[in-house]
Design a protein around this motif. Structure first.
Motif, PDB file in Angstrom:
ATOM      1  N   PRO A  19       0.791  -1.224   0.000  1.00 42.05           N
ATOM      2  CA  PRO A  19       0.000   0.000   0.000  1.00 42.05           C
ATOM      3  C   PRO A  19       0.828   1.282   0.000  1.00 42.05           C
ATOM      4  O   PRO A  19       0.324   2.320  -0.346  1.00 42.05           O
ATOM      5  CB  PRO A  19      -0.826  -0.112   1.285  1.00 42.05           C
ATOM      6  N   GLY A  20       2.098   1.231   0.366  1.00 42.70           N
ATOM      7  CA  GLY A  20       2.900   2.446   0.438  1.00 42.70           C
ATOM      8  C   GLY A  20       2.601   3.220   1.708  1.00 42.70           C
ATOM      9  O   GLY A  20       1.906   2.746   2.596  1.00 42.70           O
ATOM     10  N   ILE A  21       3.097   4.433   1.777  1.00 44.61           N
ATOM     11  CA  ILE A  21       2.890   5.240   2.984  1.00 44.61           C
ATOM     12  C   ILE A  21       1.456   5.748   3.034  1.00 44.61           C
ATOM     13  O   ILE A  21       0.766   5.806   2.013  1.00 44.61           O
ATOM     14  CB  ILE A  21       3.902   6.407   3.078  1.00 44.61           C
ATOM     15  N   ALA A  22       1.034   6.157   4.195  1.00 50.28           N
ATOM     16  CA  ALA A  22      -0.315   6.684   4.390  1.00 50.28           C
ATOM     17  C   ALA A  22      -0.477   7.991   3.602  1.00 50.28           C
ATOM     18  O   ALA A  22       0.473   8.770   3.478  1.00 50.28           O
ATOM     19  CB  ALA A  22      -0.559   6.936   5.874  1.00 50.28           C
ATOM     20  N   PRO A  23      -1.669   8.243   3.060  1.00 56.21           N
ATOM     21  CA  PRO A  23      -1.901   9.463   2.281  1.00 56.21           C
ATOM     22  C   PRO A  23      -1.510  10.748   3.007  1.00 56.21           C
ATOM     23  O   PRO A  23      -0.942  11.652   2.395  1.00 56.21           O
ATOM     24  CB  PRO A  23      -3.404   9.419   1.987  1.00 56.21           C
ATOM     25  N   GLU A  24      -1.804  10.847   4.296  1.00 53.56           N
ATOM     26  CA  GLU A  24      -1.451  12.067   5.043  1.00 53.56           C
ATOM     27  C   GLU A  24       0.055  12.259   5.114  1.00 53.56           C
ATOM     28  O   GLU A  24       0.556  13.384   5.012  1.00 53.56           O
ATOM     29  CB  GLU A  24      -2.065  12.062   6.437  1.00 53.56           C
ATOM     30  N   ALA A  29       5.064  15.039   3.183  1.00 58.46           N
ATOM     31  CA  ALA A  29       6.368  15.029   2.513  1.00 58.46           C
ATOM     32  C   ALA A  29       6.405  16.043   1.377  1.00 58.46           C
ATOM     33  O   ALA A  29       7.370  16.798   1.232  1.00 58.46           O
ATOM     34  CB  ALA A  29       6.683  13.627   1.998  1.00 58.46           C
ATOM     35  N   PHE A  30       5.337  16.083   0.573  1.00 53.62           N
ATOM     36  CA  PHE A  30       5.350  16.981  -0.576  1.00 53.62           C
ATOM     37  C   PHE A  30       4.990  18.412  -0.237  1.00 53.62           C
ATOM     38  O   PHE A  30       5.266  19.325  -1.029  1.00 53.62           O
ATOM     39  CB  PHE A  30       4.498  16.416  -1.718  1.00 53.62           C
ATOM     40  N   ARG A  31       4.423  18.657   0.934  1.00 47.90           N
ATOM     41  CA  ARG A  31       4.216  20.043   1.378  1.00 47.90           C
ATOM     42  C   ARG A  31       5.557  20.731   1.586  1.00 47.90           C
ATOM     43  O   ARG A  31       5.661  21.950   1.505  1.00 47.90           O
ATOM     44  CB  ARG A  31       3.410  20.080   2.674  1.00 47.90           C
ATOM     45  N   ARG A  32       6.589  19.967   1.872  1.00 47.82           N
ATOM     46  CA  ARG A  32       7.927  20.516   2.124  1.00 47.82           C
ATOM     47  C   ARG A  32       8.698  20.755   0.824  1.00 47.82           C
ATOM     48  O   ARG A  32       9.807  21.273   0.850  1.00 47.82           O
ATOM     49  CB  ARG A  32       8.725  19.562   3.013  1.00 47.82           C
TER      50      ARG A  32
END
Length: 181
Positions: A19-24, A29-32
């Protein structure tokens, strides 16, 4: 011209995908990660559509190719899927309101106060932007709940000397040049 929709014909596993990392956490990560802000516009024959994007990427110099992502649940997606051409409108730091307009669902994004016109080929282009790229769609690639559009840059216009609009940590920003003192 034929636009191809690529499929995942790679090695298929009988095991379910991780499933990969949790959506939140993914969002955190990409907010940074700062990104330039553009509005992609197109008209597939049913009137102009457009959406705000931070996913624009240069792919190739020869031929000149770019890509951008669009969610399959976005109101613009059915139109982008059928469009042979599109325009990437680069936004300037003073155009935060325009970015917000094209990121808002359920409204007529091209109604006043939005100012726009059409290029010679009929593509909608926003007035007052810092530049634009006229594109011919080459491929549409499935990518989870999004599609990656790969397009050839056919024409460009740039207004030199203006600061770009950036998106970082949930809000809009500008590049402030540092000066040697």
């Amino acid at each position: 011209m034929t636009v191809t929709v690529s499929s995942y014909a790679a090695v298929q596993s009988t095991e379910p995908a991780a499933p990969g990392i949790a959506p939140e956490r993914f969002k955190q990560a990409f907010r940074r990660y700062p990104a330039g802000v553009v509005v992609v516009t197109a008209d597939a024959g049913h009137g102009p559509v457009g959406f705000t994007a931070t996913s624009l990427t240069s792919l190739s110099l020869a031929p000149p190719l770019v890509s951008f992502g669009i969610g399959t649940s976005a109101s613009s997606w059915p139109h982008i899927e059928r469009a042979a051409t599109a325009v990437v409108n680069f936004l300037g730091v003073e155009q935060e309101a325009l970015a917000t307009t094209f990121a808002t669902s359920g409204i007529d994004r091209f109604a006043a106060p939005t100012r726009w016109s059409r290029l010679a080929g009929g593509e909608p282009v926003l007035d007052g932007v810092t530049g634009w790229l006229r594109l011919t769609v080459q491929h549409i690639i499935p990518a989870g709940d999004h599609r990656i559009v790969v397009a050839r840059v056919e024409e460009s216009w740039l207004d030199e000397g203006r600061s770009p609009l950036l998106f970082h940590d949930g809000s809009y920003h500008s590049i402030r040049p540092t000066h040697d003192q």
